[in-house]
Design a protein around this motif. Structure first.
Motif, PDB file in Angstrom:
ATOM      1  N   ALA A  79      -6.118  29.423  -5.445  1.00  0.00           N
ATOM      2  CA  ALA A  79      -6.957  28.331  -5.940  1.00  0.00           C
ATOM      3  C   ALA A  79      -7.011  28.364  -7.470  1.00  0.00           C
ATOM      4  O   ALA A  79      -7.033  27.328  -8.136  1.00  0.00           O
ATOM      5  CB  ALA A  79      -8.368  28.453  -5.359  1.00  0.00           C
ATOM      6  N   THR A  80      -7.028  29.587  -8.040  1.00  0.00           N
ATOM      7  CA  THR A  80      -7.068  29.721  -9.504  1.00  0.00           C
ATOM      8  C   THR A  80      -6.091  30.821  -9.914  1.00  0.00           C
ATOM      9  O   THR A  80      -5.758  31.695  -9.109  1.00  0.00           O
ATOM     10  CB  THR A  80      -8.472  30.157  -9.990  1.00  0.00           C
ATOM     11  OG1 THR A  80      -8.797  31.395  -9.333  1.00  0.00           O
ATOM     12  CG2 THR A  80      -9.533  29.127  -9.678  1.00  0.00           C
ATOM     13  N   GLU A  81      -5.676  30.773 -11.193  1.00  0.00           N
ATOM     14  CA  GLU A  81      -4.666  31.735 -11.662  1.00  0.00           C
ATOM     15  C   GLU A  81      -5.180  33.166 -11.711  1.00  0.00           C
ATOM     16  O   GLU A  81      -4.392  34.100 -11.732  1.00  0.00           O
ATOM     17  CB  GLU A  81      -4.216  31.341 -13.072  1.00  0.00           C
ATOM     18  CG  GLU A  81      -3.116  30.316 -13.049  1.00  0.00           C
ATOM     19  CD  GLU A  81      -2.596  30.039 -14.445  1.00  0.00           C
ATOM     20  OE1 GLU A  81      -2.949  30.764 -15.390  1.00  0.00           O
ATOM     21  OE2 GLU A  81      -1.829  29.076 -14.560  1.00  0.00           O
ATOM     22  N   ASP A  82      -6.524  33.305 -11.822  1.00  0.00           N
ATOM     23  CA  ASP A  82      -7.053  34.669 -11.975  1.00  0.00           C
ATOM     24  C   ASP A  82      -7.623  35.228 -10.665  1.00  0.00           C
ATOM     25  O   ASP A  82      -8.406  36.163 -10.663  1.00  0.00           O
ATOM     26  CB  ASP A  82      -8.130  34.697 -13.072  1.00  0.00           C
ATOM     27  CG  ASP A  82      -9.263  33.731 -12.743  1.00  0.00           C
ATOM     28  OD1 ASP A  82      -9.117  32.978 -11.746  1.00  0.00           O
ATOM     29  OD2 ASP A  82     -10.283  33.740 -13.454  1.00  0.00           O
ATOM     30  N   ALA A  83      -7.205  34.666  -9.545  1.00  0.00           N
ATOM     31  CA  ALA A  83      -7.688  35.169  -8.242  1.00  0.00           C
ATOM     32  C   ALA A  83      -7.336  36.657  -8.118  1.00  0.00           C
ATOM     33  O   ALA A  83      -6.295  37.090  -8.619  1.00  0.00           O
ATOM     34  CB  ALA A  83      -7.038  34.382  -7.117  1.00  0.00           C
ATOM     35  N   PRO A  84      -8.197  37.446  -7.454  1.00  0.00           N
ATOM     36  CA  PRO A  84      -7.901  38.870  -7.325  1.00  0.00           C
ATOM     37  C   PRO A  84      -6.618  39.125  -6.529  1.00  0.00           C
ATOM     38  O   PRO A  84      -6.251  38.312  -5.671  1.00  0.00           O
ATOM     39  CB  PRO A  84      -9.115  39.430  -6.576  1.00  0.00           C
ATOM     40  CG  PRO A  84      -9.922  38.283  -6.125  1.00  0.00           C
ATOM     41  CD  PRO A  84      -9.450  37.045  -6.815  1.00  0.00           C
ATOM     42  N   ILE A  85      -5.965  40.236  -6.852  1.00  0.00           N
ATOM     43  CA  ILE A  85      -4.737  40.622  -6.135  1.00  0.00           C
ATOM     44  C   ILE A  85      -5.060  41.880  -5.336  1.00  0.00           C
ATOM     45  O   ILE A  85      -5.250  42.959  -5.914  1.00  0.00           O
ATOM     46  CB  ILE A  85      -3.590  40.926  -7.120  1.00  0.00           C
ATOM     47  CG1 ILE A  85      -3.318  39.730  -8.027  1.00  0.00           C
ATOM     48  CG2 ILE A  85      -2.331  41.341  -6.374  1.00  0.00           C
ATOM     49  CD1 ILE A  85      -2.323  40.011  -9.154  1.00  0.00           C
ATOM     50  N   ALA A  86      -5.134  41.741  -4.021  1.00  0.00           N
ATOM     51  CA  ALA A  86      -5.462  42.918  -3.189  1.00  0.00           C
ATOM     52  C   ALA A  86      -4.370  43.964  -3.338  1.00  0.00           C
ATOM     53  O   ALA A  86      -3.195  43.645  -3.493  1.00  0.00           O
ATOM     54  CB  ALA A  86      -5.591  42.503  -1.735  1.00  0.00           C
ATOM     55  N   SER A  87      -4.806  45.226  -3.268  1.00  0.00           N
ATOM     56  CA  SER A  87      -3.887  46.341  -3.487  1.00  0.00           C
ATOM     57  C   SER A  87      -3.354  46.911  -2.171  1.00  0.00           C
ATOM     58  O   SER A  87      -2.744  47.973  -2.163  1.00  0.00           O
ATOM     59  CB  SER A  87      -4.672  47.423  -4.235  1.00  0.00           C
ATOM     60  OG  SER A  87      -3.891  48.084  -5.146  1.00  0.00           O
ATOM     61  N   VAL A  88      -3.614  46.233  -1.077  1.00  0.00           N
ATOM     62  CA  VAL A  88      -3.130  46.668   0.241  1.00  0.00           C
ATOM     63  C   VAL A  88      -2.587  45.448   0.982  1.00  0.00           C
ATOM     64  O   VAL A  88      -2.978  44.316   0.695  1.00  0.00           O
ATOM     65  CB  VAL A  88      -4.279  47.237   1.125  1.00  0.00           C
ATOM     66  CG1 VAL A  88      -4.654  48.637   0.721  1.00  0.00           C
ATOM     67  CG2 VAL A  88      -5.492  46.322   1.145  1.00  0.00           C
ATOM     68  N   THR A  89      -1.710  45.689   1.944  1.00  0.00           N
ATOM     69  CA  THR A  89      -1.351  44.619   2.871  1.00  0.00           C
ATOM     70  C   THR A  89      -2.501  44.481   3.847  1.00  0.00           C
ATOM     71  O   THR A  89      -2.915  45.464   4.463  1.00  0.00           O
ATOM     72  CB  THR A  89      -0.073  44.976   3.665  1.00  0.00           C
ATOM     73  OG1 THR A  89       1.021  45.111   2.764  1.00  0.00           O
ATOM     74  CG2 THR A  89       0.264  43.893   4.683  1.00  0.00           C
ATOM     75  N   LYS A  90      -3.036  43.271   3.959  1.00  0.00           N
ATOM     76  CA  LYS A  90      -4.106  43.068   4.942  1.00  0.00           C
ATOM     77  C   LYS A  90      -3.470  42.617   6.248  1.00  0.00           C
ATOM     78  O   LYS A  90      -2.661  41.684   6.261  1.00  0.00           O
ATOM     79  CB  LYS A  90      -5.088  42.006   4.449  1.00  0.00           C
ATOM     80  CG  LYS A  90      -5.848  42.489   3.237  1.00  0.00           C
ATOM     81  CD  LYS A  90      -6.966  41.559   2.866  1.00  0.00           C
ATOM     82  CE  LYS A  90      -7.643  42.122   1.622  1.00  0.00           C
ATOM     83  NZ  LYS A  90      -8.807  41.401   1.214  1.00  0.00           N
ATOM     84  N   ALA A  91      -3.833  43.284   7.321  1.00  0.00           N
ATOM     85  CA  ALA A  91      -3.292  42.945   8.645  1.00  0.00           C
ATOM     86  C   ALA A  91      -4.495  42.604   9.525  1.00  0.00           C
ATOM     87  O   ALA A  91      -5.261  43.494   9.896  1.00  0.00           O
ATOM     88  CB  ALA A  91      -2.533  44.134   9.213  1.00  0.00           C
TER      89      ALA A  91
END
Ligand code: FAD
Length: 518
Positions: A253-265
């Motif tokens: 939605a926005t350029e600064d969205a958080p980047i999760a540090s794990v693959t979410k399953a």
């Protein structure tokens, strides 16, 4: 020693990783080396699979070994750091989750904290008791600081990457820096030698390409190992039901969205949704069993997942459907042909076991080149034994995630618990693990693809109980002080890391803004 030509057929991740790993180790004979000339041939008409975006920490070694700068890799492949996987809703359903992080439990080589945790620390999750990594992942933190050297870490990590860009980078690097010869051409026929080996490949253009060793990296086509040699495919559908994926490259939605540090399953009614965060988009897909749901229902579940996430843009592209048969070849190396990647087998994306198998296979092959003719049958036999064992370990490990689930909301999860859907080897292991915690001894009878620490994280994340009243755990008094100290230190270390590590987004922005190496 004789020089050789190794012909790799296929230019997906398997082809280019294999080319890079072999070429980085062997100087081409034309340059005065006694090694092997590497030719990579790919069809201009058959696209790559273009998925496969989560790796294990082994990828750091692979990239370093083939001579890539980590910053270049992160920039070129739109890559991010992956510190493990988070399993959401797998045990009993909505509202719970656990981590399988890449850091082994503290003191793993010396002390088995799992037994101590089970006896005295059950108020903490297993992951939080034995490692600070889960708490860092809760905060979306990077596994390292800006000043940490390339490939080094505070917390062990692999990557999330854009598969298409990864192949482009590997291709450039292999051609420009490692002497790999790149040929475009569609293989139409295999020309056999008198002894049954492959002598050459006949291309649609009429040209032929000869070689000594042929590596089949043709993906699901399995042109050499399957179509030419008819090596049977061993289906694993009775154990692992997933056979269809719906994949979306989802926009933020926005350029600064958080980047999760794990693959979410995240578990669904007939499979699970993977969610892989890159700096500019997320790779999201629902891998499911077509025998347990309809395409429409699967699309609805995926759409609901996308709509529920406020950090994603409102409108997302339609999903791409990918179908596959879970299984692997009865043999992987036959005569002068060895299959690597999807042509050798694929079961499902859970735990990202495909790229790590490609790395291991390519390293093994590379060690055997150029090779002595008399030893070749033995090399092939051993390779087949080891690779088969890797596959069995993969099947058992993946099935473990399902068989421990207590979900009762669909046939999919109930069928996964049926004894006939669990390999005997896993049933045996589970009966053993009820009275002993898997630890270092696991590797005495397995050629390890991943450490027994991974088994611990999944078992105890999923609520498995081991009876630690067994006599062997009675020597605890001696170890208890060490265990208590390590578990306390993990909690302190988690606080320190939370106070000092940048977020994944912050560190990646910094790397992406830095100047590429010359
Ligand atoms: C839904 C899904 C999700 C996945 N997620 C992960 C993950 O997170 N992590 C992970 O490790 N793995 C994952 N994988 C597996 C991963 O995608 C593959 O292991 C990886 O892409 C390697 O594919 P490949 O190179 O074997 O085949 P492909 O990418 O299909 O490449 C095949 C190559 O063969 C060539 N070719 C085909 N026919 C001919 C011919 N006649 N002549 C010449 N060339 C030919 C094509 O041109 C192409 O270059 C996933 C797979 C799927 C299906």
């Amino acid at each position: 020693m004789m020089s050789q030509t190794t012909v790799i057929v296929g230019g997906g991740s398997a082809g280019w990783l294999t080319a890079g790993i072999i070429a980085a180790k062997h100087s081409p004979p034309d340059d005065g080396g006694a090694g092997t000339r590497v030719v990579l041939l790919e069809s201009p008409d058959v696209p790559n699979l273009g998925v496969g975006e989560g790796t294990w920490p082994t990828m750091r070694d692979t990239l370093r070994r083939i001579g890539l700068s980590e910053a270049d890799f992160l920039r070129c492949c739109d890559a991010s750091f992956k510190q493990g996987s988070q399993f959401i809703g797998w045990h009993r359903g909505k509202g719970e989750s656990y981590y399988h992080p890449f850091c082994a439990p503290s003191g793993y080589a010396k002390i088995n904290l799992a037994a101590h945790w089970q006896d005295s620390y059950k108020e903490l999750s297993f992951c939080d008791a034995v490692s600070p990594q889960g708490r860092a992942c809760d905060e979306g933190l990077a596994p390292k600081r800006p000043q940490t050297p390339e490939y080094a870490f505070d917390l062990n990590y692999g990557y999330h990457l854009n598969a298409g860009k990864f192949v482009e980078l590997l291709q450039r690097h292999c051609i420009d820096n490692l002497g790999v010869q790149h040929r475009l051409g569609h293989v139409e026929e295999i020309i056999p030698a008198e002894n049954g080996d492959i002598a050459a490949l006949q291309l649609a253009s009429g040209e032929t390409i000869a070689g000594d060793l042929f590596v089949d990296c043709t993906g699901f086509a399995a042109l050499l190992i399957g179509k030419h040699y008819n090596i049977p495919f061993v289906s694993q559908r009775e154990f692992l039901f997933n056979d269809t994926a719906l994949a979306v490259q989802a926009e933020y939605a926005t350029e600064d969205a958080p980047i999760a540090s794990v693959t979410k399953a995240t578990a669904q009614s007939a499979g699970w949704i993977w969610d892989i965060a890159l700096p500019t988009r997320r790779g999201i897909g629902y891998v499911h069993s077509s025998q347990h749901t309809s395409l429409e229902k699967a699309e609805e579940e995926l759409a609901a997942y996308l709509e529920a996430d406020p950090t994603l843009a409102k409108d997302q592209p339609s999903p791409r459907k990918i179908e596959f048969q879970p299984g692997y070849r009865e043999k992987f190396w036959h005569r002068n042909c060895v299959a690597v990647g999807v042509s050798a087998g694929f079961v499902e994306p859970l735990e990202a076991t495909a790229l790590i198998l490609i790395e291991k296979s390519a390293e093994w092959i590379s060690e055997q080149l150029p090779g002595d003719n008399a030893a070749k049958p033995v090399v092939a036999k051993r390779y087949n034994e080891i690779t088969r064992q890797h596959w069995r370990a993969v099947i058992d490990f993946l099935k473990l995630h399902y068989v421990l689930s207590e979900r009762d909301d669909s046939d999919y999860w109930r069928d996964h618990r049926k004894p006939e859907s669990t390999p005997e080897s896993l049933q045996e292991s589970l009966s053993l693990w009820r009275s002993q915690v898997p630890w270092l001894f696991e590797s005495n009878y397995r050629i390890e693809l991943f450490s027994s620490a991974s088994l611990q994280y999944v078992l105890y994340g999923m609520g498995f109980e081991t009876d630690v009243n067994d006599h062997r755990y009675r020597q605890w008094d001696r170890d208890a002080a060490i265990a208590n100290r390590l578990i306390r230190e993990n909690s302190v270390q988690a606080e320190t890391l939370i106070a000092s590590l940048p977020t994944n987004r912050e560190l990646l922005n910094r790397v992406r803004a830095s100047t590429p190496a010359a």
